[in-house]
Motif scaffolding. Structure first.
Motif, PDB file in Angstrom:
ATOM      1  N   LEU A 409       6.453  -8.528 -20.269  1.00  0.00           N
ATOM      2  CA  LEU A 409       4.892  -9.261 -19.846  1.00  0.00           C
ATOM      3  C   LEU A 409       4.929  -9.604 -18.386  1.00  0.00           C
ATOM      4  N   THR A 410       5.897  -9.800 -17.514  1.00  0.00           N
ATOM      5  CA  THR A 410       5.854  -9.855 -16.381  1.00  0.00           C
ATOM      6  C   THR A 410       5.488  -8.884 -15.488  1.00  0.00           C
ATOM      7  N   ARG A 411       5.687  -7.811 -15.930  1.00  0.00           N
ATOM      8  CA  ARG A 411       5.275  -6.429 -15.326  1.00  0.00           C
ATOM      9  C   ARG A 411       3.797  -6.308 -15.490  1.00  0.00           C
ATOM     10  N   THR A 415       0.045  -6.423 -13.230  1.00  0.00           N
ATOM     11  CA  THR A 415      -1.050  -5.447 -13.102  1.00  0.00           C
ATOM     12  C   THR A 415      -2.579  -6.046 -13.563  1.00  0.00           C
ATOM     13  N   HIS A 416      -2.300  -7.306 -14.290  1.00  0.00           N
ATOM     14  CA  HIS A 416      -3.597  -7.855 -14.592  1.00  0.00           C
ATOM     15  C   HIS A 416      -3.710  -8.894 -13.534  1.00  0.00           C
ATOM     16  N   GLY A 417      -3.104  -8.954 -12.530  1.00  0.00           N
ATOM     17  CA  GLY A 417      -3.231  -9.840 -11.353  1.00  0.00           C
ATOM     18  C   GLY A 417      -3.101 -11.256 -11.972  1.00  0.00           C
ATOM     19  N   ARG A 418      -2.204 -11.489 -12.690  1.00  0.00           N
ATOM     20  CA  ARG A 418      -1.907 -12.855 -13.095  1.00  0.00           C
ATOM     21  C   ARG A 418      -0.532 -13.004 -12.956  1.00  0.00           C
ATOM     22  N   VAL A 454      -5.129 -11.299 -25.100  1.00  0.00           N
ATOM     23  CA  VAL A 454      -5.580 -13.065 -25.067  1.00  0.00           C
ATOM     24  C   VAL A 454      -6.686 -13.243 -23.879  1.00  0.00           C
ATOM     25  N   ASP A 455      -7.151 -14.449 -24.166  1.00  0.00           N
ATOM     26  CA  ASP A 455      -8.490 -14.797 -23.250  1.00  0.00           C
ATOM     27  C   ASP A 455      -7.888 -15.620 -22.459  1.00  0.00           C
ATOM     28  N   GLY A 456      -8.053 -15.466 -20.978  1.00  0.00           N
ATOM     29  CA  GLY A 456      -7.922 -16.571 -19.962  1.00  0.00           C
ATOM     30  C   GLY A 456      -6.451 -16.891 -20.127  1.00  0.00           C
ATOM     31  N   ASP A 457      -6.235 -18.365 -19.848  1.00  0.00           N
ATOM     32  CA  ASP A 457      -4.937 -18.939 -20.013  1.00  0.00           C
ATOM     33  C   ASP A 457      -4.059 -19.034 -21.477  1.00  0.00           C
TER      34      ASP A 457
END
Ligand SMILES: Nc1ncnc2c1ncn2[C@@H]1O[C@H](COP(=O)(O)OP(=O)(O)OP(=O)(O)O)[C@@H](O)[C@H]1O
Length: 541
Positions: A409-411, A415-418, A454-457
């Protein structure tokens, strides 16, 4: 002129030639000879329109009386000044209008500009008298060029004159057939050239593929896993790395055999050299052989140049042979020689070449069983299994699951810029319970899919996981075990994790009746609602 039977025979012979001859020049040669026999012409030529459509070029010329006269002024311009068709030229006229030009004597006629032919005659000493030009139009009415017939003998004693009217139609249909065959021959030739270009392109791509494999040496990926069984396997790999032996990695699909192979390469002295991987099940035998061992030019159709193999590219480094159990027997013999003598022979070569390559092989097949079936060489098996490393499946090391989820998930977040993706406790619980038949690869895919859903946060919840995972019901009373996520979390996180699970179970029991669930849990409804928000617990949609 010829009698009808002879004409028919000539046409049959020509049709057979047209149907079988694929080389353009040979085909046109046959057309000219045949037309000449048919009309008893001393000479004949074919002029072909070039690709720009601006010139007719002489391609074939025959003259039985004066071979030196066969060659016509090589090129005729289709356009005159001012970009109008050069209709004063008999060839252009016929090519453009599709009509036959049939002149009894060139030296009597003035309507066409035949000065080039006069000059030609003056140069060669030949005298062109009767002159016929038939258009070579294909079925779509596109001009390909013209057929010329020169000095048509009307009688056996050599009287020369114009083509008899009755023969004009025969010559016209004859030329039309020739045009179709010509178009086919051109297409055939173009195809041949395209195939040659494709072969060359394929060879280039194969080289490029090899180059990319070399460039994509080893990634610095972490090897994630702290469970004792996993650490024991990793420790073996570390030891193997420092010994100059082949290594056999055993494990189910997706357990991380390639990750281990890269780690062995990184741990050892060959670290700065190439690491090259090839899946032995991915290619048919000849292609695999040429990919691994290279080939000499001409070794097979498509081998347009010498090519190095992956063993050459991996010289000084490591060659990872995935799915070795699927390697064809003939190639197994070549790998055995590489292991025993450090030498290889390219396809189509007579010489052996020395290479220094460490082999790491991997399989999830039962090699002893393959040996019993005769599809795997026993001697190769013994060579490879000097140092076997068994990588445990993920279901045997569930305590690695939370760390792996976190790692992926961190990786993915990067790549999703979050910064990160959070999980609800019940989603984490479902992930920890799953048995992962596809092992780490499956876990990674599940994480990637969830991150996309998932959407947003929003936190990753059951609805973001595959249905079969979220269907795994949590037991009513959760007993902490050494194999769940909680074992690797802080005490606070573990308590929250179990709290979320117990709350969700009660809600399920009561059909998501919050008052009733609060009663059973012996907490206030308000407190329950707070916790539901905190843990993102929602009834299934
Ligand atoms: N211990 C690990 N740490 C981090 N990532 C891992 C680990 N094990 C496997 N992976 C990841 O899981 C995926 C599958 O791993 P890999 O390709 O090495 O498996 P494999 O056993 O070689 O599979 P196959 O048998 O299908 O060839 C890869 O994306 C890899 O990066």
């Amino acid at each position: 002129m010829q009698d009808p039977l002879a004409v028919a025979e000539e046409l049959i012979e020509l049709t057979t030639t047209l149907a079988t001859e694929r080389r353009l020049e040979a085909l046109l040669g046959a057309v000219v000879s045949s037309a000449r026999r048919l009309t008893r012409a001393e000479g004949g030529r074919v002029l072909v329109l070039d690709r720009t459509g601006r010139h007719l070029h002489g391609l074939i010329g025959q003259n039985e009386c004066a071979p030196e006269a066969a060659a016509f002024p090589d090129t005729v311009s289709v356009y005159s000044e001012g970009n109008a068709f050069n209709m004063r030229d008999a060839n252009v006229f016929s090519a453009v209008t599709g009509q036959i030009v049939n002149l009894a004597d060139l030296y009597d006629y003035t309507n066409f500009d035949v000065s080039a032919l006069y000059a030609h005659d003056a140069r060669t000493g030949y005298r062109t008298r009767s002159f016929v030009v038939a258009p070579l139009w294909n079925v779509e009415g596109v001009t390909l060029g013209v057929l010329q017939l020169i000095n048509i003998r009307l009688t056996p004693d050599g009287e020369i004159g114009a083509l008899p009217k009755a023969f004009e139609r025969i010559v016209a249909s004859f030329a039309a057939h020739a045009a179709v065959a010509m178009a086919n021959a051109r297409l055939f030739e173009e195809n041949r050239q395209l195939i040659r270009q494709l072969d060359r392109k394929n060879a280039d791509l194969a080289q490029e593929n090899t180059r990319l494999k070399v460039m994509a040496t080893v990634s610095d990926d972490q090897v994630v896993g702290e469970s004792p069984v996993f650490q024991a396997a990793l420790d073996l790999a570390r030891r193997a790395a420092s010994a100059p032996v082949a290594v056999l990695l055993l494990g189910e699909t997706g357990t991380g055999k390639e990750v281990f192979a890269q780690a062995i390469h990184r741990f050892g002295k060959r670290r700065g050299r190439p690491f090259i991987a090839q899946n032995c099940a991915a290619l048919p035998e000849t292609l695999l052989e040429s990919e691994l061992f290279g080939h000499r030019k001409g070794a097979f159709s498509g081998a347009v140049a010498d090519k190095k193999g992956l063993v050459h590219e991996a010289d000084g480094g490591t060659l990872f042979l995935d799915e070795i159990g699927d390697m064809p027997l003939a190639l197994q013999a070549k790998i055995l020689r590489l292991l025993e003598e450090g030498s290889v022979r390219r396809l189509g070569d007579t010489k052996l070449e020395k290479v220094d390559v460490r082999i790491v092989a991997a399989t999830n097949a039962d090699l002893p069983q393959k040996i019993a079936q005769g599809s795997f060489r026993e001697d190769l098996y013994y060579r490879l299994s000097v140092f076997p490393v068994q990588i445990p499946p993920l279901r045997q090391r569930p305590s690695d699951i939370p760390k792996l989820i976190d790692f992926f998930l961190t990786r993915i977040a990067k790549t999703h810029g979050r910064s990160s993706f959070a999980l609800t406790p019940r989603a984490l619980d479902a992930l920890c319970r799953w048995r992962y038949p596809g092992n780490v690869r499956e876990l990674k895919n599940i994480a990637e899919r969830a991150a996309l859903l998932v959407d947003g946060d929003e936190r990753i919840d059951l609805k973001h996981l595959p249905a079969n995972l979220s269907a795994t019901q949590a037991p009513d009373i959760v007993v902490p075990s050494s194999t769940t996520a909680a074992n690797h979390a802080s005490l606070r996180a573990a308590v929250r994790h179990y709290e979320a699970i117990v709350i969700e179970n009660r809600l399920r029991e009561t059909g998501w009746n919050q008052s009733r669930a609060a009663e059973l849990l012996q907490i206030s409804r308000r407190s329950l609602v707070e916790k539901l928000q905190r843990y993102a617990i929602r009834p299934p949609s």
